[in-house]
Motif scaffolding. Structure first.
Motif, mmCIF file in Angstrom:
data_model
loop_
_atom_site.group_PDB
_atom_site.id
_atom_site.type_symbol
_atom_site.label_atom_id
_atom_site.label_comp_id
_atom_site.label_asym_id
_atom_site.label_seq_id
_atom_site.Cartn_x
_atom_site.Cartn_y
_atom_site.Cartn_z
ATOM 1 N N ASP A 176 39.028 36.306 43.683
ATOM 2 C CA ASP A 176 40.333 35.838 44.131
ATOM 3 C C ASP A 176 40.518 34.335 43.898
ATOM 4 O OD1 ASP A 176 38.331 35.500 46.149
ATOM 5 O OD2 ASP A 176 39.889 35.214 47.662
ATOM 6 N N CYS A 177 39.548 33.703 43.272
ATOM 7 C CA CYS A 177 39.619 32.260 42.977
ATOM 8 C C CYS A 177 39.506 31.987 41.485
ATOM 9 C CB CYS A 177 38.527 31.513 43.735
ATOM 10 S SG CYS A 177 38.715 31.588 45.515
ATOM 11 N N VAL A 178 39.785 32.999 40.681
ATOM 12 C CA VAL A 178 39.872 32.864 39.233
ATOM 13 C C VAL A 178 41.183 33.513 38.810
ATOM 14 C CG1 VAL A 178 37.383 32.814 38.824
ATOM 15 C CG2 VAL A 178 38.553 35.006 38.825
ATOM 16 N N GLY A 179 41.650 33.173 37.635
ATOM 17 C CA GLY A 179 42.920 33.737 37.218
ATOM 18 C C GLY A 179 43.051 33.847 35.723
ATOM 19 N N SER A 180 44.028 34.643 35.317
ATOM 20 C CA SER A 180 44.322 34.884 33.920
ATOM 21 C C SER A 180 45.827 35.041 33.754
ATOM 22 C CB SER A 180 43.625 36.161 33.452
ATOM 23 O OG SER A 180 44.040 36.502 32.141
ATOM 24 N N TYR A 181 46.288 34.856 32.538
ATOM 25 C CA TYR A 181 47.693 35.106 32.241
ATOM 26 C C TYR A 181 47.988 36.601 32.185
ATOM 27 C CZ TYR A 181 47.689 30.219 30.822
ATOM 28 O OH TYR A 181 47.562 28.857 30.799
ATOM 29 N N PHE A 182 46.946 37.398 31.980
ATOM 30 C CA PHE A 182 47.116 38.827 31.783
ATOM 31 C C PHE A 182 46.281 39.587 32.801
ATOM 32 C CE2 PHE A 182 47.234 36.616 27.669
ATOM 33 C CZ PHE A 182 48.548 36.876 27.302
ATOM 34 N N PRO A 183 46.894 40.384 33.672
ATOM 35 C CA PRO A 183 46.139 41.118 34.699
ATOM 36 C C PRO A 183 45.016 41.983 34.126
ATOM 37 C CG PRO A 183 48.492 41.289 35.124
ATOM 38 C CD PRO A 183 48.332 40.612 33.786
ATOM 39 N N GLU A 184 45.238 42.595 32.974
ATOM 40 C CA GLU A 184 44.202 43.448 32.396
ATOM 41 C C GLU A 184 43.013 42.607 31.908
ATOM 42 O OE1 GLU A 184 47.333 42.831 29.117
ATOM 43 O OE2 GLU A 184 47.323 43.105 31.282
ATOM 44 N N PHE A 185 43.261 41.397 31.439
ATOM 45 C CA PHE A 185 42.167 40.506 31.040
ATOM 46 C C PHE A 185 41.390 40.041 32.260
ATOM 47 C CE2 PHE A 185 43.994 38.776 26.763
ATOM 48 C CZ PHE A 185 44.101 40.065 26.293
ATOM 49 N N GLN A 186 42.096 39.785 33.346
ATOM 50 C CA GLN A 186 41.454 39.393 34.606
ATOM 51 C C GLN A 186 40.468 40.476 35.048
ATOM 52 O OE1 GLN A 186 41.438 36.788 36.567
ATOM 53 N NE2 GLN A 186 40.973 37.517 38.601
ATOM 54 N N GLU A 187 40.945 41.706 35.078
ATOM 55 C CA GLU A 187 40.100 42.830 35.502
ATOM 56 C C GLU A 187 38.908 43.014 34.564
ATOM 57 O OE1 GLU A 187 40.369 47.663 36.241
ATOM 58 O OE2 GLU A 187 42.194 46.542 35.770
ATOM 59 N N MET A 188 39.142 43.011 33.282
ATOM 60 C CA MET A 188 38.060 43.203 32.316
ATOM 61 C C MET A 188 37.083 42.023 32.325
ATOM 62 S SD MET A 188 38.041 46.140 30.854
ATOM 63 C CE MET A 188 38.432 46.773 32.467
ATOM 64 N N GLY A 189 37.613 40.812 32.478
ATOM 65 C CA GLY A 189 36.753 39.636 32.539
ATOM 66 C C GLY A 189 35.766 39.714 33.696
ATOM 67 N N LEU A 190 36.241 40.149 34.855
ATOM 68 C CA LEU A 190 35.354 40.309 36.019
ATOM 69 C C LEU A 190 34.396 41.469 35.815
ATOM 70 C CD1 LEU A 190 37.918 39.651 38.892
ATOM 71 C CD2 LEU A 190 36.123 38.105 38.049
ATOM 72 N N ASN A 191 34.892 42.551 35.231
ATOM 73 C CA ASN A 191 34.017 43.704 34.967
ATOM 74 C C ASN A 191 32.883 43.342 34.007
ATOM 75 O OD1 ASN A 191 35.405 45.437 36.651
ATOM 76 N ND2 ASN A 191 36.686 46.281 35.029
ATOM 77 N N MET A 192 33.165 42.504 33.016
ATOM 78 C CA MET A 192 32.134 42.097 32.063
ATOM 79 C C MET A 192 31.036 41.303 32.756
ATOM 80 S SD MET A 192 34.626 41.133 28.869
ATOM 81 C CE MET A 192 33.415 40.147 28.053
ATOM 82 N N ILE A 193 31.409 40.448 33.697
ATOM 83 C CA ILE A 193 30.422 39.629 34.403
ATOM 84 C C ILE A 193 29.487 40.494 35.235
ATOM 85 C CG2 ILE A 193 30.151 37.919 36.254
ATOM 86 C CD1 ILE A 193 32.768 36.612 35.104
ATOM 87 N N LYS A 194 30.042 41.457 35.952
ATOM 88 C CA LYS A 194 29.240 42.249 36.889
ATOM 89 C C LYS A 194 28.693 43.551 36.295
ATOM 90 C CE LYS A 194 33.289 44.454 38.949
ATOM 91 N NZ LYS A 194 34.037 44.661 40.186
ATOM 92 N N ALA A 195 28.932 43.789 35.017
ATOM 93 C CA ALA A 195 28.462 45.021 34.373
ATOM 94 C C ALA A 195 26.947 45.146 34.456
ATOM 95 C CB ALA A 195 28.897 45.046 32.910
ATOM 96 N N GLN A 196 26.478 46.347 34.425
ATOM 97 C CA GLN A 196 25.042 46.658 34.397
ATOM 98 C C GLN A 196 24.289 46.014 35.559
ATOM 99 O OE1 GLN A 196 23.438 45.791 30.511
ATOM 100 N NE2 GLN A 196 25.073 46.870 29.478
ATOM 101 N N GLY A 197 24.917 46.024 36.734
ATOM 102 C CA GLY A 197 24.256 45.488 37.918
ATOM 103 C C GLY A 197 24.210 43.972 37.965
#
Length: 104
Positions: A66-87
């Motif tokens: 909730d303290c990061v942001g993107s111009y595109f909601p789908e990029f925001q979601e994917m960006g966070l998912n990439m960080i936390k992927a695979q545990g």
């Protein structure tokens, strides 16, 4: 509201990540800091790059979703998912209320 304190270092990054061509790594090492709470914009570019650079330098990163942001909601979601992927391949994601409660 978010001005740095006089004793806080300010990193003026020339690229996408906060470690490239800056003294951030040296500052953190001199302070024996190994765990980072990461905030900022944009999630899919600068935040992701900084977290990956930090991970390569063996820092543990916690990104506050909730303290990061993107111009595109789908990029925001994917960006966070990439960080936390695979545990937590690059880091972990939480929220500011959870971190503030834990720091209590």
């Amino acid at each position: 509201e978010l001005y740095p304190l006089p004793t806080e270092p300010v990193i003026d990054k020339p690229g996408k990540g906060a470690f490239f061509a800056t003294d951030l790594h040296a500052i953190l090492q001199n302070r024996d800091i190994v765990q980072l709470i990461v905030t900022g914009v944009t999630t899919e570019v600068c935040v992701n790059t900084t977290v990956r650079e930090a991970n390569d330098r063996v820092y543990d990163c916690l990104v506050l979703g909730d303290c990061v942001g993107s111009y595109f909601p789908e990029f925001q979601e994917m960006g966070l998912n990439m960080i936390k992927a695979q545990g937590g391949i690059f880091g972990w994601v939480s929220s500011s209320p959870e971190v503030l409660a834990a720091l209590g």
